[in-house]
Write an enzyme that holds these catalytic residues in place. Structure first.
Site, PDB file in Angstrom:
ATOM      1  CG  ASP A  10      -1.638   1.269   1.466  1.00  0.00           C
ATOM      2  OD1 ASP A  10      -2.314   1.722   0.538  1.00  0.00           O
ATOM      3  OD2 ASP A  10      -1.528   1.831   2.580  1.00  0.00           O
ATOM      4  CG  ASP A  12      -1.456   7.789   0.163  1.00  0.00           C
ATOM      5  OD1 ASP A  12      -0.714   8.770   0.141  1.00  0.00           O
ATOM      6  OD2 ASP A  12      -2.067   7.362  -0.844  1.00  0.00           O
ATOM      7  CE  LYS A 198      -5.246  -0.793  -1.356  1.00  0.00           C
ATOM      8  NZ  LYS A 198      -4.334  -0.189  -0.358  1.00  0.00           N
ATOM      9  CG  ASN A 224      -7.657   1.325   1.430  1.00  0.00           C
ATOM     10  OD1 ASN A 224      -7.021   1.234   2.483  1.00  0.00           O
ATOM     11  ND2 ASN A 224      -7.252   2.062   0.418  1.00  0.00           N
TER      12      ASN A 224
END
Length: 280
Positions: A10, A12, A198, A224
């Site tokens: 990932d 951020d 994802k 997420n």
């Protein structure tokens, strides 16, 4: 020869530190992992145009997961079996109507690299989503301007209405869409087609390289990342991650600003110090 792993990152709040950059130590560690034969891939909520600088900075030659799984593609192989799974246009219009009912700071929609923005304001988020565009964003009523199925709809909520918006989205659209919250500093709710996340992209990339689930290392910090962390054989939550993610992860590393990704990979993959000190 050591077993090859897939490292899914990932951006951020995870790979990027609080200054939104990849630290020198983390860059060296990623390069060390690549030199040992491991596969490194990005899995982010960002569209490609605002994640490609990190893809190139790490000198990757792998597929990438963008928009939380709504777009899975290979930037360097046009004929790669990419996946684009947009929302139905009428559903996107209903979501915009939901935002009108609750009240939000702004609403955005993306079709690959086309961007539609409801309100022209000076928020950093508005500028962020216009970065890298080849054609200007289209401002104004999304319900009037959006004529095709969008890759995603992004909602910039008022802080005190985040839970209300998410509950309303669940009540009205649960069978059609999934919605996730991005980490700081971009506090947006991203809405994508149901069952796209994802983990779908990570699984596809792992199959591409013949890497079994137990040799997938995934890093994340927000909701997420749930499916990706759960799917990976080694799901790693960042020290700055939300508690729900930490509770489901196999491992917890230090924060994104303390080189948490690098620290974990150095130890888990036993990366040689001689490689770690090489310049990239």
């Amino acid at each position: 020869m050591k077993q090859q792993h897939l490292i899914a990152l990932d951006l951020d709040g995870t790979l990027l530190n609080d200054n939104k950059v990849i630290s020198e130590r983390t860059l060296k560690t990623i390069e060390a992992a690549k030199q040992e034969g491991h596969i490194v891939a990005i899995a982010t909520g960002r569209p490609y145009r605002v994640s490609k600088q990190f893809y190139h900075q790490m000198a990757l030659d792998t597929p990438i997961v963008n928009m939380n799984g709504a777009l899975i593609h290979h930037p360097k192989q046009a004929n790669w079996d990419h996946m684009h799974s947009p929302l139905p246009k009428d559903v996107a219009h209903d979501i915009v109507e939901t935002c009108y009912d609750v009240g939000v700071q702004n609403i955005l929609a993306e079709i690959m690299d086309e961007v539609y923005i409801e309100y022209e304001n000076q928020h950093d988020i508005t500028h962020f989503f216009q970065a890298g565009l080849e054609q200007p964003a289209i401002f104004g009523k999304i319900q009037e301007n959006l004529s095709k199925d969008p890759s995603s709809v992004l909602i910039h909520p008022f802080d005190d209405r985040v839970d209300q918006i998410r509950q309303t989205l669940t009540d009205r659209h649960a069978t059609i869409v999934d919605h996730r919250k991005w980490g700081a500093p971009f506090h947006v709710i991203e809405v994508i087609r149901s069952n796209m996340h994802k983990a779908v992209g990570v699984q596809k990339i792992a199959q591409e390289y013949g890497i079994s689930k137990d040799r997938i290392i995934a890093f994340g910090d927000e909701d997420n990342d749930f499916e990706m962390i759960d799917y990976a054989g080694v799901g790693v939550a960042m020290g700055n991650g939300i508690n729900e993610l930490k509770s489901m992860a196999n491992e917890i590393t230090t924060t994104n600003h303390d080189d948490g990704v690098a620290q974990f990979l150095e130890e888990y993959l036993s990366l040689p110090k001689s490689i770690l000190t090489k310049k990239v």
